[in-house]
Design a protein around this motif. Structure first.
Motif, PDB file in Angstrom:
ATOM      1  N   MET A   1    -103.597  47.182  -5.772  1.00 56.82           N
ATOM      2  CA  MET A   1    -103.262  46.541  -7.057  1.00 56.82           C
ATOM      3  C   MET A   1    -104.408  45.658  -7.501  1.00 56.82           C
ATOM      4  SD  MET A   1    -100.163  43.904  -7.943  1.00 56.82           S
ATOM      5  CE  MET A   1    -100.799  42.746  -6.734  1.00 56.82           C
ATOM      6  N   ASP A   2    -104.815  45.799  -8.724  1.00 55.85           N
ATOM      7  CA  ASP A   2    -105.860  44.964  -9.298  1.00 55.85           C
ATOM      8  C   ASP A   2    -105.282  43.587  -9.585  1.00 55.85           C
ATOM      9  OD1 ASP A   2    -107.837  43.737 -10.717  1.00 55.85           O
ATOM     10  OD2 ASP A   2    -108.252  45.438 -12.037  1.00 55.85           O
ATOM     11  N   SER A   3    -105.853  42.561  -8.932  1.00 57.29           N
ATOM     12  CA  SER A   3    -105.307  41.217  -9.097  1.00 57.29           C
ATOM     13  C   SER A   3    -105.445  40.721 -10.522  1.00 57.29           C
ATOM     14  CB  SER A   3    -106.001  40.247  -8.136  1.00 57.29           C
ATOM     15  OG  SER A   3    -107.393  40.244  -8.344  1.00 57.29           O
ATOM     16  N   HIS A   4    -106.340  41.332 -11.305  1.00 56.69           N
ATOM     17  CA  HIS A   4    -106.482  40.918 -12.704  1.00 56.69           C
ATOM     18  C   HIS A   4    -105.274  41.352 -13.544  1.00 56.69           C
ATOM     19  CE1 HIS A   4    -110.588  39.372 -12.370  1.00 56.69           C
ATOM     20  NE2 HIS A   4    -110.807  40.370 -11.539  1.00 56.69           N
ATOM     21  N   ASP A   5    -104.469  42.293 -13.007  1.00 61.35           N
ATOM     22  CA  ASP A   5    -103.269  42.743 -13.716  1.00 61.35           C
ATOM     23  C   ASP A   5    -102.120  41.761 -13.563  1.00 61.35           C
ATOM     24  OD1 ASP A   5    -104.593  45.020 -14.497  1.00 61.35           O
ATOM     25  OD2 ASP A   5    -103.851  46.224 -12.819  1.00 61.35           O
ATOM     26  N   VAL A   6    -102.290  40.772 -12.710  1.00 58.17           N
ATOM     27  CA  VAL A   6    -101.216  39.824 -12.427  1.00 58.17           C
ATOM     28  C   VAL A   6    -101.613  38.454 -12.970  1.00 58.17           C
ATOM     29  CG1 VAL A   6     -99.830  38.737 -10.645  1.00 58.17           C
ATOM     30  CG2 VAL A   6    -100.548  41.116 -10.370  1.00 58.17           C
ATOM     31  N   LYS A   7    -100.939  38.007 -14.005  1.00 57.88           N
ATOM     32  CA  LYS A   7    -101.272  36.738 -14.643  1.00 57.88           C
ATOM     33  C   LYS A   7    -100.180  35.692 -14.468  1.00 57.88           C
ATOM     34  CE  LYS A   7    -104.123  38.885 -18.246  1.00 57.88           C
ATOM     35  NZ  LYS A   7    -104.306  39.062 -19.713  1.00 57.88           N
ATOM     36  N   HIS A   8     -98.961  36.125 -14.204  1.00 60.56           N
ATOM     37  CA  HIS A   8     -97.835  35.196 -14.174  1.00 60.56           C
ATOM     38  C   HIS A   8     -97.158  35.121 -12.817  1.00 60.56           C
ATOM     39  CE1 HIS A   8     -98.302  35.114 -18.516  1.00 60.56           C
ATOM     40  NE2 HIS A   8     -98.240  36.418 -18.515  1.00 60.56           N
ATOM     41  N   VAL A   9     -97.581  35.938 -11.865  1.00 57.20           N
ATOM     42  CA  VAL A   9     -97.023  35.942 -10.520  1.00 57.20           C
ATOM     43  C   VAL A   9     -98.131  35.528  -9.560  1.00 57.20           C
ATOM     44  CG1 VAL A   9     -95.931  37.339  -8.732  1.00 57.20           C
ATOM     45  CG2 VAL A   9     -95.391  37.751 -11.142  1.00 57.20           C
ATOM     46  N   TYR A  10     -97.829  34.623  -8.640  1.00 61.64           N
ATOM     47  CA  TYR A  10     -98.867  34.118  -7.746  1.00 61.64           C
ATOM     48  C   TYR A  10     -98.312  33.932  -6.345  1.00 61.64           C
ATOM     49  CZ  TYR A  10     -96.523  29.664  -8.706  1.00 61.64           C
ATOM     50  OH  TYR A  10     -95.582  28.674  -8.850  1.00 61.64           O
ATOM     51  N   GLY A  11     -99.223  33.982  -5.383  1.00 68.13           N
ATOM     52  CA  GLY A  11     -98.843  33.796  -3.989  1.00 68.13           C
ATOM     53  C   GLY A  11     -98.609  35.122  -3.280  1.00 68.13           C
ATOM     54  N   PRO A  12     -97.761  35.106  -2.227  1.00 70.80           N
ATOM     55  CA  PRO A  12     -96.895  34.005  -1.800  1.00 70.80           C
ATOM     56  C   PRO A  12     -97.671  32.747  -1.410  1.00 70.80           C
ATOM     57  CG  PRO A  12     -96.269  36.062  -0.729  1.00 70.80           C
ATOM     58  CD  PRO A  12     -97.581  36.294  -1.370  1.00 70.80           C
ATOM     59  N   VAL A  13     -97.051  31.611  -1.698  1.00 67.04           N
ATOM     60  CA  VAL A  13     -97.642  30.321  -1.364  1.00 67.04           C
ATOM     61  C   VAL A  13     -96.779  29.640  -0.300  1.00 67.04           C
ATOM     62  CG1 VAL A  13     -98.649  30.027  -3.651  1.00 67.04           C
ATOM     63  CG2 VAL A  13     -96.371  29.118  -3.196  1.00 67.04           C
ATOM     64  N   PRO A  14     -97.397  28.789   0.512  1.00 68.91           N
ATOM     65  CA  PRO A  14     -96.600  28.062   1.501  1.00 68.91           C
ATOM     66  C   PRO A  14     -95.762  27.005   0.798  1.00 68.91           C
ATOM     67  CG  PRO A  14     -98.873  27.288   1.514  1.00 68.91           C
ATOM     68  CD  PRO A  14     -98.826  28.446   0.572  1.00 68.91           C
ATOM     69  N   SER A  15     -94.480  27.044   1.002  1.00 67.34           N
ATOM     70  CA  SER A  15     -93.575  26.101   0.361  1.00 67.34           C
ATOM     71  C   SER A  15     -92.917  25.234   1.419  1.00 67.34           C
ATOM     72  CB  SER A  15     -92.500  26.847  -0.437  1.00 67.34           C
ATOM     73  OG  SER A  15     -91.473  25.974  -0.850  1.00 67.34           O
ATOM     74  N   ARG A  16     -92.885  23.935   1.180  1.00 68.20           N
ATOM     75  CA  ARG A  16     -92.229  23.023   2.118  1.00 68.20           C
ATOM     76  C   ARG A  16     -90.733  23.289   2.186  1.00 68.20           C
ATOM     77  NH1 ARG A  16     -93.649  17.997  -0.944  1.00 68.20           N
ATOM     78  NH2 ARG A  16     -94.296  19.508  -2.482  1.00 68.20           N
TER      79      ARG A  16
END
Length: 317
Positions: A1-16
């Motif tokens: 998947m081209d990361s440039h195609d994703v503008k509104h979804v991010y991560g997964p990020v570490p969440s407390r």
């Protein structure tokens, strides 16, 4: 998947709070109902209570689908990002669409300011978990800490969270963020605890400043102090912190391009450990990449509470 195609979804990020969380950013940067003095994203640039369809829900669902097809399996899909997510008028449709797309639970991180609106409460009903905030026990500190839109009344906000909690079939976890010298005192905590009892969440989560805040005077409280103040609350209470989150398999840094790192840093300040846990990388490799981005001027650093955080520079994509 081209990361440039994703503008509104991010991560997964570490969440407390949520383990590894795949974030969805519904709102343009720092469009919010509040301008909280502790916000890790800085000061609000557009303070509003007007709900709009900022991003087509179809666009977001397509991004989530591509992200999941690429092998990302987070613990939660979280609606949060760069502003107050309930300002998006299509949030209910999005939650329903996510339920049809995957069995991964959906969490909504909200400041709770618009839950007095019937349409907002109804829109969040299909979610699995909702995490509203309550940072003050009276209107004076509400104005000082949250700096809300002028049309928002403290009592209506509190009753909105309480009404939602009574109606919601899932769980509500109430975050209470306490600040040294402002709300982190027994007299103020007792007021907040009284309101939390009226709201009746499944659990209360006590928090403080963990990343560089919008205002330098927003001071943190230690975990020990938060734990001591927790005795004023009834029901399950926990102190949340920036402790390690299970990150899943570690992969080579070469498989993670700079765009993913910048997308993460553009939405929240992170330490190298945060980036490593969120993107499944080795910390030494992350440090090398961050140093390279620093030399190129694509990231900046800032110290807070003795730790070094990285953020995307304003000119970075």
């Amino acid at each position: 998947m081209d990361s440039h195609d994703v503008k509104h979804v991010y991560g997964p990020v570490p969440s407390r709070r949520l383990g590894r969380s795949l974030g969805i950013d519904l709102i343009p940067y720092k469009t919010c109902t509040y301008d909280c003095i502790y916000c890790q994203l800085g000061r609000t640039t557009r303070k509003t209570v007007t709900r709009e369809r900022f991003v087509p829900t179809e666009t977001i669902l397509a991004e989530v689908r591509r992200k999941l097809e690429a092998g990302e399996r987070p613990d939660y899909i979280s609606l949060a990002g760069s502003g107050e997510p309930t300002l998006h008028a299509g949030i209910g449709e999005l939650i329903q669409g996510l339920a049809g797309l995957t069995d991964i639970p959906v969490a909504v991180l909200t400041n709770g300011s618009l839950l007095w609106m019937d349409e907002v409460r109804q829109a969040l009903m299909p979610a699995d978990l909702v995490l509203p905030s309550l940072d003050a026990g009276d209107d004076r500190l509400f104005q000082d800490v949250n700096r809300p839109h002028p049309s928002l009344a403290f009592e209506r906000m509190v009753e909105g969270i309480a009404a939602f909690t009574r109606e919601f079939p899932g769980q509500v976890w109430l975050e209470v963020l306490l600040l040294g010298g402002i709300t982190g005192m027994e007299a103020e905590v007792k007021k907040i605890a009284s309101l939390a009892g009226r709201i009746g969440p499944a659990r209360v989560q006590l928090n403080s400043v963990n990343r560089p805040p919008a205002e330098e005077y927003a001071a943190c409280l230690s975990r020990e102090r938060l734990a001591a103040l927790g005795r004023f609350f009834t029901g399950p209470v926990e102190v949340i912190s920036d402790g390690p989150a299970d990150g899943g398999p570690i992969e080579a840094a070469a498989s993670c391009d700079d765009t993913k790192i910048l997308a993460l840093l553009g939405r929240r300040p992170c330490t190298p450990d945060d980036v490593a846990r969120g993107l499944g990388l080795h910390v030494p490799d992350v440090v090398k990449k961050l140093n390279a981005l620093l030399r190129m001027g694509k990231v900046r650093t800032k110290k807070a509470e003795g730790r070094l955080f990285y953020t995307a520079s304003p000119t970075s994509p």
